[in-house]
Design an enzyme around this catalytic site. Sequence first.
Site, short mmCIF file in Angstrom:
data_model
loop_
_atom_site.label_atom_id
_atom_site.label_comp_id
_atom_site.label_asym_id
_atom_site.label_seq_id
_atom_site.Cartn_x
_atom_site.Cartn_y
_atom_site.Cartn_z
N GLY A 21 0.79 -1.22 0.00
CA GLY A 21 0.00 0.00 0.00
C GLY A 21 0.82 1.27 0.00
O GLY A 21 1.72 1.46 -0.82
N GLY A 23 3.10 2.43 2.04
CA GLY A 23 4.52 2.27 2.29
C GLY A 23 5.28 1.87 1.04
O GLY A 23 6.37 2.40 0.76
N TYR A 159 -9.29 1.09 15.22
CA TYR A 159 -8.43 1.82 14.30
C TYR A 159 -8.61 3.33 14.48
O TYR A 159 -7.63 4.09 14.56
CB TYR A 159 -8.74 1.42 12.86
#
Length: 334
Positions: A21, A23, A159
């Site tokens: 993703g 990164g 999250y």
Amino acid sequence: MAIALKPLDQQVIVVTGATSGNGLAIVERAVKTGAAVVAVARNEAALAALRTRLAAEGARIAVCVADVADPVAVERIAGVATSAFGGFDSWINNAGTGTYGTLEQVPVADHRRVFDVNYFGVLHGSLVAARHLRRRGGGAIVNIGSILGDRAILQQGPYSATKHAVQALTDTLRMEVEGDGISVTLVKPGPIDTPFPEHARNYMGQPPRLPQPLYTPAVVADAVLFVCAHPRRTLYAGGGGLLSAILARAAPRVTDFIMEAAGTRAQQQPGDAGDPARHDNLHRPRADGLRGSRPVHARRSSIALQVQKRRGAVLVAGLIGIALTAARRNAGRR
């Protein structure tokens, strides 16, 4: 001490969560600018393949297998950077994980794991980076937050909570280290087409997805690498996320009602669970990739991001935020 950051082609950049993703997009874009990169992830096979591919193209890249929830492993990252390149100039805390489900559905152990990675992983990385950069005379720490640090959403309570915590951590860190010449930035992506929905542990009755409007990971990479060389406080990656944050601040109860009516449905993809090899990387690595495995429309650029890069626009955005907050408070008094 004044903050003076090097041009990207003179930097060594540490990137956690580097094989998937955002990164992965950051690593690929960084080496194209001429930066050296230390790529960090749990997925040893994916790291090895990434190093082989980019090194064959002439990139300067070192890799480190590490789970950012482990402070000893995070200390090892700095050692790899020092051995390979003599140190680093920017550290990007990008690694993250998540769950889908209500607060009651998600076991407490999974709540803790999400915090171990998303909050404590950022803390471990920030402390290691700050010590190194202080000795080096300055540099940049970039933390990847989320618009869910401004506005919680149904089905992603743990999250959202971690991203609220990362906001506070980043603000505190900035005050502690900017006198040492260290820039600290929080980048807040909106929905980005990454493997996150497939990687997240899912307790819903349907496969998860991210709501539109979606952007490609290249938008996040653009924001992150910009602030590695140009000090900024906050950047939103994607106009849709920025608008959501403004709406949440100006009309929180209206936003609640919108979320309650459509939030769960907008995050479910009936009948299409994506690549099974990617499912549930909460406690161990799974197959990685740049984008999600399901066909979606994702925007490749963000006008809102380009506007935010201009310092005058940042000031205007801040004044708008102050005005919206004042308006909401006045409305509440009535």
